[in-house]
Design an enzyme around this catalytic site. Structure first.
Site, PDB file in Angstrom:
ATOM      1  N   GLU A   2       0.878  -1.165   0.000  1.00 22.48           N
ATOM      2  CA  GLU A   2       0.000   0.000   0.000  1.00 22.48           C
ATOM      3  C   GLU A   2       0.918   1.218   0.000  1.00 22.48           C
ATOM      4  O   GLU A   2       1.788   1.312   0.873  1.00 22.48           O
ATOM      5  CB  GLU A   2      -0.841  -0.035   1.282  1.00 22.48           C
ATOM      6  CG  GLU A   2      -2.141   0.668   1.183  1.00 22.48           C
ATOM      7  CD  GLU A   2      -2.965   0.496   2.451  1.00 22.48           C
ATOM      8  OE1 GLU A   2      -3.649   1.448   2.811  1.00 22.48           O
ATOM      9  OE2 GLU A   2      -2.896  -0.588   3.083  1.00 22.48           O
TER      10      GLU A   2
ATOM     11  N   ARG B 232       4.810 -13.035   9.727  1.00 29.35           N
ATOM     12  CA  ARG B 232       5.536 -11.772   9.560  1.00 29.35           C
ATOM     13  C   ARG B 232       6.939 -11.888  10.133  1.00 29.35           C
ATOM     14  O   ARG B 232       7.150 -12.640  11.084  1.00 29.35           O
ATOM     15  CB  ARG B 232       4.852 -10.664  10.365  1.00 29.35           C
ATOM     16  CG  ARG B 232       3.821  -9.931   9.594  1.00 29.35           C
ATOM     17  CD  ARG B 232       3.163  -8.830  10.392  1.00 29.35           C
ATOM     18  NE  ARG B 232       2.082  -8.341   9.567  1.00 29.35           N
ATOM     19  CZ  ARG B 232       2.106  -7.166   8.913  1.00 29.35           C
ATOM     20  NH1 ARG B 232       3.099  -6.333   9.087  1.00 29.35           N
ATOM     21  NH2 ARG B 232       1.124  -6.825   8.141  1.00 29.35           N
TER      22      ARG B 232
ATOM     23  N   LYS C 289       3.995   0.979  10.500  1.00 27.37           N
ATOM     24  CA  LYS C 289       4.072   2.215   9.705  1.00 27.37           C
ATOM     25  C   LYS C 289       3.689   3.424  10.540  1.00 27.37           C
ATOM     26  O   LYS C 289       4.277   4.491  10.393  1.00 27.37           O
ATOM     27  CB  LYS C 289       3.127   2.115   8.505  1.00 27.37           C
ATOM     28  CG  LYS C 289       3.737   1.428   7.309  1.00 27.37           C
ATOM     29  CD  LYS C 289       2.767   1.483   6.133  1.00 27.37           C
ATOM     30  CE  LYS C 289       3.123   0.400   5.138  1.00 27.37           C
ATOM     31  NZ  LYS C 289       2.033   0.134   4.194  1.00 27.37           N
TER      32      LYS C 289
HETATM   33  P1  ATP Z   1      -0.477  -1.627   6.800  1.00 27.33           P
HETATM   34  O1  ATP Z   1      -0.799  -1.839   8.221  1.00 27.33           O
HETATM   35  O2  ATP Z   1      -0.311  -0.199   6.417  1.00 27.33           O
HETATM   36  O3  ATP Z   1      -1.300  -2.434   5.827  1.00 27.33           O
HETATM   37  P2  ATP Z   1       1.582  -3.446   6.071  1.00 27.33           P
HETATM   38  O4  ATP Z   1       2.812  -3.702   6.862  1.00 27.33           O
HETATM   39  O5  ATP Z   1       0.594  -4.536   5.880  1.00 27.33           O
HETATM   40  O6  ATP Z   1       0.999  -2.186   6.732  1.00 27.33           O
HETATM   41  P3  ATP Z   1       1.607  -3.180   3.214  1.00 27.33           P
HETATM   42  O7  ATP Z   1       2.081  -2.080   2.362  1.00 27.33           O
HETATM   43  O8  ATP Z   1       0.168  -3.542   3.144  1.00 27.33           O
HETATM   44  O9  ATP Z   1       2.006  -2.838   4.695  1.00 27.33           O
HETATM   45  O10 ATP Z   1       2.518  -4.460   3.003  1.00 27.33           O
HETATM   46  C1  ATP Z   1       2.817  -4.992   1.750  1.00 27.33           C
HETATM   47  C2  ATP Z   1       3.099  -6.465   1.910  1.00 27.33           C
HETATM   48  O11 ATP Z   1       4.204  -6.661   2.784  1.00 27.33           O
HETATM   49  C3  ATP Z   1       1.920  -7.201   2.506  1.00 27.33           C
HETATM   50  O12 ATP Z   1       1.693  -8.358   1.719  1.00 27.33           O
HETATM   51  C4  ATP Z   1       2.362  -7.537   3.881  1.00 27.33           C
HETATM   52  O13 ATP Z   1       1.820  -8.756   4.294  1.00 27.33           O
HETATM   53  C5  ATP Z   1       3.882  -7.627   3.751  1.00 27.33           C
HETATM   54  N1  ATP Z   1       4.520  -7.315   5.029  1.00 27.33           N
HETATM   55  C6  ATP Z   1       4.385  -6.200   5.773  1.00 27.33           C
HETATM   56  N2  ATP Z   1       5.090  -6.280   6.916  1.00 27.33           N
HETATM   57  C7  ATP Z   1       5.704  -7.484   6.899  1.00 27.33           C
HETATM   58  C8  ATP Z   1       6.596  -8.171   7.789  1.00 27.33           C
HETATM   59  N3  ATP Z   1       6.976  -7.614   8.950  1.00 27.33           N
HETATM   60  N4  ATP Z   1       7.032  -9.399   7.428  1.00 27.33           N
HETATM   61  C9  ATP Z   1       6.649  -9.942   6.270  1.00 27.33           C
HETATM   62  N5  ATP Z   1       5.824  -9.367   5.390  1.00 27.33           N
HETATM   63  C10 ATP Z   1       5.352  -8.147   5.690  1.00 27.33           C
HETATM   64 MG    MG Z   2      -1.350  -4.178   4.571  1.00 29.06          MG
END
Ligand code: ATP
Ligand code: MG
Length: 575
Positions: A34, A277, A287
């Protein structure tokens, strides 16, 4: 160093899928950020997995901006995300936006209505919540659930046409209000939001919900393996429900708007698989918290070298190969764990130990004078650039009787076991020979300002006496030719392993490490002049350093400490 292939359940699953000929053996993944913030080390876990599986199986990985939320998508974020993915060493097959598929999402909504599987609901957000039930109680059907297909279609078209206010109506899937999985209790598919969207402007005033848009986007792009984090496990039944009903790969009418736009894709039925994660200690990765650190000036921007963002890691000097190796080695599972930051640092050291040329630098200078060489003596020594890699060659290092050594390499009153320079004692100057401290010069305040030493010229390299043993070897730079540089000594941003833990009433803000950034004036050997930014070296005995990506110039050199040579945290924990 190359990333070794580590087996994990996702790799095994893809191998099994290919063995049984699923999707014709094709592997297509995507990374769907995102664009509402910078990527961090946790995202890198997902990037390495999605791009890595595509690479290892000869498949493709798309970069898809998940921009279904008409919040302000900042072009700064969009650009930074692309830079970061490329810097990590990956290239996408296609750069896409979920907003490319708005028309498809809409047609899918009409299809569900026509199948009697979606309805327009007039309940307010509060009522929807009240009707939803709880984990222990089933929900109740919305009074609008039995609207006719014709009425639903008419209302959905009028929602799109902008006839209703924000929040007045939603389109909901008609699944099961008694389902034990709350995600299946007639989830909203569309809501009304009269906000303009960064890509589609005011074309739309209804926007799809994430779960609905995500599975359709995957199917439209022909993604075979939709890899996401564990919090989506409970959403998988909805993912499957939508795709099972819509049958996108066989209903060409649904994707016709894309072909009209010149977007030719081969839809397929994708499967979602979840993994844990990645979490690291001594840092925060939400974030919201990272944005707060930047906005409140607690760090120097998104790419502050102490930030866990990829742009911070880059500026700090972490080699991208170290981050890839780290996540490859950690593997992928459903087990949630917090990994020690020192494991990542060990990967950084491993890559840099193999790759970084060695140089001499002094960060806390104490001048020394070799009294038995003429003051005008000048010499050029030849040093090898890497003790284990001859291919890195050699370089010239200027030498004169006036040198700088590290202040801590001299002790007037040595602690037990001190093997460096003491009054009357001997030490080897790296690549020069053995010197004896003859005289300690002090100022009026009693501070040591200079040492006068004599060089045993029979111990110079190449002479038989060079074999003579002394306990310590120290490094130095020539005071006449050294270049001055600003050197930024970074340490961990937080001083506790779990800054997210606020059970003691303290928040991550109370745990900022006050010593996480220290700036000193360093003296570097002359060969470090005129470097490009982002050049990495080992400064012998001090650590690994990088010329700063943004602030370093030939006129005003600026170096960041990437990591020390040894793990000071492990040492501190043991002693
Ligand atoms: P938000 O809470 O803003 O959605 P987010 O960490 O999910 O934050 P995204 O931009 O939606 O951010 O993440 C993009 C991709 O990265 C998603 O598929 C998410 O699952 C993955 N991702 C985010 N944080 C992690 C992490 N700590 N470990 C592994 N994958 C992650
Ligand atoms: Mg997300």
């Amino acid at each position: 160093m190359s990333e070794s292939v580590v087996n994990h359940f996702i790799r095994s699953m893809i191998e099994a899928d290919r063995a049984r000929g699923a999707h014709g053996g094709r592997v297509a993944t995507r990374f769907p950020p995102e664009p509402n913030g910078y990527l961090h080390l946790g995202h890198a876990k997902s990037i390495c997995l999605n791009f890595g599986m595509a690479r290892d199986f000869g498949g493709t990985c798309n970069l898809r901006f998940d921009d279904t939320n008409p919040a302000k998508e900042d072009i700064e974020y969009v650009n930074a995300i692309q830079d970061d993915v490329r810097w990590l060493g990956f290239e996408w097959a296609n750069l896409l936006h979920a907003s490319d598929y708005f028309e498809v999402f809409y047609l899918c909504g009409e299809k569900l209505i026509q199948q009697g599987l979606a309805y327009v609901c007039d309940l307010s957000a509060d009522d929807v919540r009240a009707y939803r039930g709880t984990l222990t109680e089933p929900g109740r059907n919305s009074p609008f659930r039995e609207r006719s297909m014709e009425e639903n279609l008419d209302l959905f078209r009028r929602m799109r046409a902008g006839e209703f206010d924000d929040g007045a109506r939603t389109l909901r899937a008609k699944i099961d209000m008694a389902s034990p999985n709350i995600n299946l209790r007639d989830p909203a598919l569309y809501r009304i939001r009269k906000v303009s969207h960064q890509n589609t402007g005011d074309t739309w005033c209804i926007y799809p919900m994430y779960d609905y848009a995500h599975c359709i986007s995957d199917a439209v792009e022909g993604i075979t393996h939709s890899l996401c984090t564990l919090e989506f496990e409970d959403h998988r039944p909805l993912y499957d429900w939508c795709l099972d009903q819509l049958d996108i790969e066989h209903d060409l009418a649904l994707t016709a708007p894309l072909r009209e736009k010149g977007l030719h894709m081969t839809p397929s039925r994708s499967r979602q698989t979840e993994f844990a994660r990645g979490n690291l200690d001594y840092t925060v990765m939400s974030k919201r918290k990272l944005i707060a650190l930047v906005q409140d000036g607690l760090v120097d921007g998104w790419n502050d070298p102490r930030m866990p963002t990829l742009s911070g890691a880059r500026r700090r000097g972490f080699p991208p190969a170290a981050i890839r190796t780290f996540w490859e080695r950690m593997g992928y599972s459903k087990q949630v764990a917090t990994i020690e930051y020192s494991v990542l640092e060990a990967c950084v050291r491993e890559v840099l130990d193999a790759e970084a040329s060695r140089r001499l630098a002094v960060l806390d200078p104490l001048p020394i004078e070799i009294i038995n060489l003429p003051a005008e003596h000048r010499e050029t020594l030849r040093f090898s650039n890497h003790p284990k890699d001859e291919a890195q060659g050699t370089r010239e290092v200027p030498f004169s009787p006036r040198l700088y050594i590290e202040r801590e390499d001299f002790a007037e009153v040595p602690p037990k076991g001190f093997h460096r320079l003491v009054p009357g004692g001997e030490v080897r100057l790296r690549g020069v020979g053995i010197v004896r401290c003859e005289d300690v010069v002090k100022n009026d305040a009693g501070d040591v300002t200079e040492l006068r030493v004599s060089l045993d010229t029979s111990t110079r390299p190449g002479l038989p006496g060079a074999e003579r043993k002394v306990k310590g070897t120290i490094h130095w730079v020539c005071a006449h030719s050294a270049i001055e540089a600003e050197v930024r000594l970074y340490d961990r941003l937080f001083d506790v392993p779990n800054p997210d833990d606020d059970s003691d009433g303290k928040t991550y803000r109370d745990h900022l490490n006050p010593g996480s950034k220290r700036i000193v004036r360093g003296y570097l050997e002359a060969s470090l002049a005129n470097l490009a930014a982002e050049s990495r070296f080992q400064f012998e005995r001090l650590g690994y350093f990088v010329s700063d990506r943004f602030d370093h110039t030939a006129e005003k050199p600026v170096f960041n400490r990437i990591v020390t040579l040894r793990d000071s945290y492990a040492k501190a924990a043991k002693s």
